[in-house]
Design a protein around this motif. Structure first.
Motif: not given
Ligand code: BES
Ligand code: ZN
Ligand code: ZN
Length: 482
Positions: A445-447, A359-361, A325-333, A416-418, A250-252
Motif C-alpha cells: 500500500i505504499a502508493g 517505492g516501486a509499487c 544489502g540496504n538498511t532501507d529495505a527494512e520492512g521485509r526484515i 534483502n535487495i535484488t 518511522f523509516d529514516s
Molecule cells: N517504507 C519504504 C517504502 C515506501 C516508499 C513507502 C515511499 C511509501 C512511500 C521502504 O522501507 C523502502 O524504503 N523501500 C525501499 C526498498 C529498496 C531499498 C530495495 C524502496 O522502495 O526504495
C-alpha cells in the motif's frame, strides 16, 4: 454529522444520471440547464439553487447510467454533502430515487459512506486557521422500500470509525506515535470491544526469537513492541484469518539514509499496522463472524551507534539468514519474523500482510491501486472480491520463479535487495519465504495509503486504505472457501 430518516428542512438533494433530469425539477430550470450546458449530471458535478423563492435544491451528478457502479454513488453522495457543508446548510433531504440500481443494501451502504467520508478532518494541531466547523447535518433518506436501513447505517458508521482510526494513527507524527504509543492505542481502542491485546516488550520479543525484527529496531532509543490482537468469536480452536501490518513508526532508511524529500512522510510507514487496527475495530464493533488475529512488529528504523549496517548478516526467527544489502529495505526484515510468527505461533488459516513496502509499487500502480502478490490464487480472489465490495482497488503482480532466483544471497541464504526492476514483486517474494506455505496474500500500500492532495472522496494525507476491504473479508463466514 447525523443521518436520520425523517424529512426535515426544505432543501432537496437530487441525484441524477447524465442528461436525465428528475421529474420534480421545474421545466424552465431544466430547459435552461440543458440549453446552456451549465449542468449535465457528470459524476460529482453539482448545481445549487438554494435561496428564498427558488426551488431549494442541489442537483448532483451520478455520471452516465451505463458507467454506474457503487463508487459512483460514493462520489455523488460525498459531493452532495461537501456542497451542503460548504453552504452551511444544517438540514437537507437526500432524495434517493426509486431506481433499480439503488434498490439494494450495497447501494445504501455506498451512499452512507460517501456522506461519512465528508466528515473526516485531521486538524487537531492547527491552533489557527482551523477549517470551519462542520454543521450537524440531518440527512433524510427517502429510501422507504429498503428494509434494515438503520442497521446498515450503524454498520457503516462503525466501519468508517475504523477508517478514521487508521487515518488518525497514520496522520499523527512520529513524535506522537512510537512503537509504545501505537501499542497503547491498540489496547485502548480494542480491549473494550472484547479483543485480547497482548504487547511484547524487547526482552519478550528476544525470547520469541525475532532477531531479524530486533536488528531493524536496534538503532532507536524508542524500544520495539510486538502487538498481538485476537478477535475470536468462535473460540481459540477455530483457525483465524491473520492480518499482519508493517509497523515502522518511522523509516529514516537507516545507514542507507533516505534523502530529505523521501523521508519527510515516513511517519506513514506504519500504515499497514493502522489498517489492521482499524479493521479489527470495525469487525469487533459490528460483531463480525470470523476469527481474526492482528499482528504488528512495531519499531523505528534510525541511525545510531547501535543501528544495523549495510552488509550485516542477520538470522530470522525462521532460521533463514539474510544479508542486508540496504538498511532501507527494512520492512521485509521485520515482516519476515512477524509472518513466520503468524504461520507458526497463531492458529492461522490464511495470512494477509499489508505494508508500505516499496517505492516501486508507486511507480508501477500509482496511488489508485494496491499491489498484490500471492501463493494462493483462491485467497487472492477472496481478497479481490472483498476489495470490490469495499470500493478499494487491488491488482495482482506476477510471481514467476525468475524473480525468486534473484533473492539468493552471496554470503547468506537470501538478500534483502535484488537486481534492478520488479522491486514490488521481489519484495513480496522475499516475504513468501516466511509463511510456511500457508495461503497468503501480500498487499503493498505504499502508493494507496497516503495522498498529497485530496482525490475524489478520499482526503489529503492518510486514506486508511484496506480497512474496508479487511472488514468485508472478515465480517461473514460464508464465502470462506480457501
Ligand atoms: N517504507 C519504504 C517504502 C515506501 C516508499 C513507502 C515511499 C511509501 C512511500 C521502504 O522501507 C523502502 O524504503 N523501500 C525501499 C526498498 C529498496 C531499498 C530495495 C524502496 O522502495 O526504495
Ligand atoms: Zn525503508
Ligand atoms: Zn519502510
Amino acid at each position: 454529522m447525523k443521518i436520520t430518516f425523517e424529512k426535515q428542512g426544505d432543501i432537496r438533494i437530487l441525484p441524477m444520471f447524465t442528461h436525465d433530469f428528475p421529474e420534480d425539477v421545474q421545466e424552465d430550470t431544466k430547459n435552461w440547464l440543458q440549453e446552456s450546458g451549465n449542468f449535465t449530471g457528470k459524476l460529482g458535478e453539482t448545481y445549487v439553487e438554494v435561496k428564498p423563492g427558488t426551488e431549494n435544491m442541489i442537483l448532483v451528478g451520478l455520471g452516465p447510467r451505463e458507467k454506474f457502479d457503487y463508487d459512483a454513488l460514493r462520489t455523488m453522495s460525498f459531493k452532495a454533502l461537501e456542497t451542503v457543508t460548504k453552504l452551511n446548510i444544517e438540514k437537507a433531504n437526500f432524495i434517493v430515487p426509486e431506481m433499480e440500481e439503488l434498490a439494494d443494501p450495497l447501494a445504501l451502504k455506498a451512499i452512507f459512506e460517501g456522506a461519512m467520508q465528508n466528515d473526516y478532518r485531521f486538524d487537531k494541531y492547527k491552533t489557527e486557521d482551523k477549517e470551519i466547523q462542520k454543521p450537524d447535518l440531518s440527512l433524510c433518506l427517502e429510501a422507504k422500500w429498503m428494509d434494515g436501513k438503520e442497521a446498515i447505517l450503524e454498520e457503516m458508521q462503525n466501519v468508517m470509525d475504523g477508517v478514521a482510526i487508521a487515518r488518525d494513527l497514520i496522520n499523527e507524527p512520529a513524535n506522537v506515535i512510537t512503537p509504545q504509543t501505537l501499542a497503547e492505542k491498540a489496547e485502548e481502542l480494542l480491549s473494550p470491544l472484547g479483543v485480547k491485546v497482548t504487547v511484547y516488550d524487547e526482552e519478550e520479543i528476544r525470547a520469541l526469537g525475532m532477531t531479524a525484527f530486533l536488528s531493524v529496531a536496534q538503532g532507536s532509543s524508542n524500544p520495539p513492541r510486538f502487538i498481538r490482537m485476537e478477535y475470536l468469536p468462535h473460540g481459540e480452536d477455530e483457525p483465524a484469518l491473520t492480518l499482519v501490518g508493517k509497523g515502522l513508526t518511522f523509516d529514516s532508511g537507516g545507514y542507507s539514509l533516505k534523502p530529505t524529500k523521501s523521508m519527510v512522510d515516513m511517519k506513514t510507514d506504519m500504515s499497514g499496522a493502522a489498517s489492521v487496527i482499524g479493521a479489527i475495530y470495525a469487525l469487533a464493533k459490528n460483531k463480525g463472524d470470523k476469527n481474526v488475529v492482528g499482528l504488528i512488529a512495531a519499531c523505528e528504523n534510525l541511525i545510531s551507534g547501535h543501528a544495523y549496517k549495510p552488509g550485516d548478516i542477520i538470522t530470522t526467527m525462521a532460521g533463514l539468514t539474510v544479508e542486508v544489502g540496504n538498511t532501507d529495505a527494512e520492512g521485509r526484515i521485520t515482516l519476515a519474523d512477524a509472518l513466520y510468527y503468524a504461520a507458526t505461533k497463531v492458529n492461522s488459516k490464511k495470512i494477509i500482510d499489508v505494508a508500505t513496502l516499496t517505492g516501486a509499487c508507486i511507480v508501477a500502480l500509482g496511488h489508485t491501486y494496491t499491489g498484490a502478490i500471492t501463493n494462493n490464487e483462491g485467497l487472492y480472489i477472496e481478497v479481490k472480491n472483498a476489495s470490490e465490495a469495499a470500493g478499494e482497488n487491488i491488482w495482482m503482480l506476477p510471481s514467476h520463479d525468475h524473480f525468486r532466483e534473484q533473492l539468493k544471497g552471496s554470503f547468506a541464504d537470501i538478500s534483502n535487495i535484488t537486481e534492478r526492476g520488479a522491486g514490488t514483486i521481489t519484495a513480496g517474494l522475499f516475504l513468501e519465504k516466511f509463511v510456511e506455505d500457508k495461503p497468503w496474500v501480500h498487499l503493498d500500500i505504499a502508493g494507496t495509503s497516503w495522498l498529497t492532495k485530496a482525490e475524489g472522496y478520499l482526503p489529503k494525507g492518510a486514506t486508511g486504505v484496506m480497512v474496508k476491504t479487511f472488514y468485508e473479508l472478515g465480517k461473514e463466514k460464508i464465502g470462506d472457501e480457501v
